[in-house]
Structure formats: C-alpha cells, structure tokens
Design a protein around this motif. Structure first.
Motif, short mmCIF file in Angstrom:
data_model
loop_
_atom_site.label_atom_id
_atom_site.label_comp_id
_atom_site.label_asym_id
_atom_site.label_seq_id
_atom_site.Cartn_x
_atom_site.Cartn_y
_atom_site.Cartn_z
N MET A 78 0.86 -1.17 0.00
CA MET A 78 0.00 0.00 0.00
C MET A 78 0.90 1.23 0.00
O MET A 78 2.00 1.19 0.59
N THR A 79 0.48 2.29 -0.68
CA THR A 79 1.21 3.55 -0.53
C THR A 79 0.25 4.72 -0.63
O THR A 79 -0.83 4.62 -1.22
N MET A 80 0.64 5.81 0.00
CA MET A 80 -0.11 7.07 -0.11
C MET A 80 0.58 7.97 -1.12
O MET A 80 -0.04 8.49 -2.02
N GLY A 81 1.86 8.18 -0.94
CA GLY A 81 2.58 9.16 -1.76
C GLY A 81 2.32 10.56 -1.25
O GLY A 81 1.33 10.80 -0.57
N PRO A 82 3.22 11.49 -1.55
CA PRO A 82 3.04 12.86 -1.09
C PRO A 82 1.77 13.45 -1.69
O PRO A 82 1.44 13.16 -2.84
N PHE A 83 1.07 14.27 -0.91
CA PHE A 83 -0.14 14.85 -1.46
C PHE A 83 0.19 15.96 -2.44
O PHE A 83 1.06 16.79 -2.22
N SER A 84 -0.53 15.98 -3.54
CA SER A 84 -0.43 17.10 -4.47
C SER A 84 -1.79 17.28 -5.13
O SER A 84 -2.53 16.31 -5.31
N SER A 85 -2.11 18.50 -5.49
CA SER A 85 -3.40 18.70 -6.16
C SER A 85 -3.34 18.23 -7.61
O SER A 85 -4.37 18.01 -8.24
N ASN A 86 -2.15 18.05 -8.13
CA ASN A 86 -2.00 17.56 -9.49
C ASN A 86 -1.74 16.05 -9.49
O ASN A 86 -0.68 15.61 -9.06
N PRO A 87 -2.69 15.26 -9.97
CA PRO A 87 -2.54 13.81 -9.92
C PRO A 87 -1.29 13.30 -10.62
O PRO A 87 -0.72 12.27 -10.20
N GLU A 88 -0.84 13.98 -11.63
CA GLU A 88 0.37 13.54 -12.34
C GLU A 88 1.59 13.50 -11.41
O GLU A 88 2.51 12.71 -11.63
N ASP A 89 1.60 14.36 -10.41
CA ASP A 89 2.72 14.37 -9.47
C ASP A 89 2.84 13.05 -8.71
O ASP A 89 3.90 12.72 -8.19
N SER A 90 1.73 12.32 -8.62
CA SER A 90 1.74 11.06 -7.88
C SER A 90 2.33 9.91 -8.69
O SER A 90 2.73 8.88 -8.12
N ARG A 91 2.37 10.07 -9.99
CA ARG A 91 2.73 8.94 -10.86
C ARG A 91 4.08 8.30 -10.51
O ARG A 91 4.16 7.06 -10.37
N PRO A 92 5.15 9.07 -10.31
CA PRO A 92 6.44 8.41 -10.01
C PRO A 92 6.40 7.57 -8.74
O PRO A 92 7.07 6.52 -8.68
N TYR A 93 5.60 7.98 -7.77
CA TYR A 93 5.52 7.23 -6.51
C TYR A 93 4.75 5.93 -6.70
O TYR A 93 5.08 4.90 -6.10
N TYR A 94 3.76 5.98 -7.54
CA TYR A 94 3.00 4.77 -7.83
C TYR A 94 3.86 3.81 -8.66
O TYR A 94 3.83 2.60 -8.44
N ILE A 95 4.62 4.37 -9.59
CA ILE A 95 5.50 3.52 -10.40
C ILE A 95 6.52 2.82 -9.51
O ILE A 95 6.77 1.62 -9.63
N GLU A 96 7.09 3.58 -8.60
CA GLU A 96 8.12 3.00 -7.74
C GLU A 96 7.53 1.88 -6.86
O GLU A 96 8.15 0.83 -6.68
N THR A 97 6.36 2.12 -6.33
CA THR A 97 5.73 1.11 -5.48
C THR A 97 5.39 -0.14 -6.30
O THR A 97 5.58 -1.28 -5.86
N ARG A 98 4.91 0.09 -7.49
CA ARG A 98 4.60 -1.04 -8.39
C ARG A 98 5.86 -1.89 -8.67
O ARG A 98 5.79 -3.12 -8.72
#
Ligand SMILES: *Cc1c(COP(=O)(O)O)cnc(C)c1O
Length: 218
Positions: A148-168
């Motif tokens: 499971m991951t949260m990732g840093p909050f950002s109002s721009n969803p694209e900012d979350s992508r690298p964190y999701y990729i890394e967790t994947r």
C-alpha cells in the motif's frame, strides 16, 4: 448522491480493480448508502469509529484498517478487521502475529511503502521494504498480501505517478522473488484525486473518500 457517485466510479473501473470506501468521519447512514450502491469494502482509520459502524454493517462487507495502528490497539484491531493495510515495522507485525495467535486467526496485511521518503510519514522507505518483508514473512499468523502507498499529497494527480510507479516496481520484484508465505496480489494505491493515475500504474485497490462521500466537514 452517494449512490450515483459510487455507480459512476464503478462503471469506469477496469476489471480486477476493487473499490474501498474510506469512511473516516462519515455517518452510518452515509456508509450504508455506499454499501447499497455496491461498495463491499470499507476502510477505517480509527478503531473507535470502526467499532461504531461494525455493529450495523452487514455480512459480506469487508473491513480494512488504513490508519496508523498503535500497538496497544492491535488486540482490538485483529478481531475487527479483515486486512491491515498499514504495516510498516517489524514490531507492529510481531504484535499482530501475537494477538492473532491468541484468537486463532491469520491476518492479511499490506506493507505500507513511504514512497515519497517523507520523514514524518508512515511507511517503510522503498530501499528497506524487501528486508522488512523477508522478516515479516516468517510470522505464522500474518500473511503479506501486497503493498500500500499514499505518496506525497499534491493537487495535481500527475505528481503522484512516479511514486506509484516505484511502489509497483517493488511489488513486481517481491512477486518475482516468490517468498514462501507471501502472496503478492493486492496493490493499494490512489485516493480521490489520483486514483485514475494509480490504476494506470497497476493499482488493483483504490481508496476513495471524498469522491464517494463529498468533502469532509470535520
Ligand atoms: C482518507 C484516506 C483516503 C481517502 O482520501 P480521499 O482523498 O478523501 O479520497 C485514502 N487512504 C487513506 C489511508 C486515508 O486515510
């Protein structure tokens, strides 16, 4: 409103993606409305709140713990929840194992990854994840089912992508290593503002609050 939102969200989901309704701060009737619309998985951050809703909740509805779990709450948590998504230390897993043994239960857990490497936040840092997983895999009454991951909050969803990729990537690696007693099947990523990106990057469980229930008042 809740009903329409849930149906709209579910209609866009690719096959194999599960919806968890993050229920913190919501009333029993709001939660019931989400269930009536097809939600069968509820996430709770607080033990006390979960105790309140659990009485009214029907059979067949699963409960995941998604908050920060203190060791002194583990005894209660293992009785109430079907999965604990936020395990990030050996000590916490050890306590879950101990309390599960007492009641003859095996708890499915996810390892929470601090994909943003944020000092004050929960989760194991990516570089330490494999070691932690190896240690926790030895417990008999705890079963690692994914990450499971949260990732840093950002109002721009694209900012979350690298964190999701890394967790994947960690998820895929652990899967390939094929440890005994681990079944990498759940990748819990994505909240209301970022779940579409999370699904694109391989999430098969997304945790939505605001998107289902509207803005939180409290
Ligand atoms: C509250 C919460 C969510 C849902 O957040 P929203 O932005 O309201 O969708 C998801 N995951 C966790 C761990 C939460 O605490």
């Amino acid at each position: 409103m809740i009903k329409e939102r849930v149906m709209e969200i579910l209609s866009d989901f690719p096959a194999g993606v599960e919806l968890l309704a993050a229920a913190k701060g919501r009333t029993e009737s709001e939660i019931q409305e989400a269930i009536d619309a097809g939600v069968n998985l509820i996430g709770e951050n607080y033990i006390q709140e979960a105790e309140k809703i659990i009485r009214g909740i029907g059979k067949g509805i699963k409960l995941h713990f998604i908050g920060h779990l203190q060791k002194n709450k583990v005894k209660k948590a293992v009785k109430m929840f079907d999965m604990i998504e936020t395990v990030d230390t050996y000590e916490l897993a050890e306590e879950i194992d101990r309390r599960c043994k007492e009641i003859g239960k095996t708890m499915e857990i996810l390892i929470e990854i601090n994909s943003g490497r944020e000092g004050q936040k929960a989760g194991v840092f990516p570089g330490k994840a494999e070691e932690l997983i190896r240690q926790i895999a030895r417990f008999e009454n705890v079963k690692i089912a994914g990450l499971m991951t949260m990732g840093p909050f950002s109002s721009n969803p694209e900012d979350s992508r690298p964190y999701y990729i890394e967790t994947r990537k960690i998820y895929e690696k652990i899967k390939r290593l094929n440890f005994p007693n681990i079944e990498m099947k759940t990748l819990s990523m994505g909240m209301s503002n970022s779940y579409q990106v999370a699904i694109e990057e391989g999430a098969n469980l997304v945790r939505l609050g605001t998107k289902i229930f509207g803005e939180r008042l409290g």
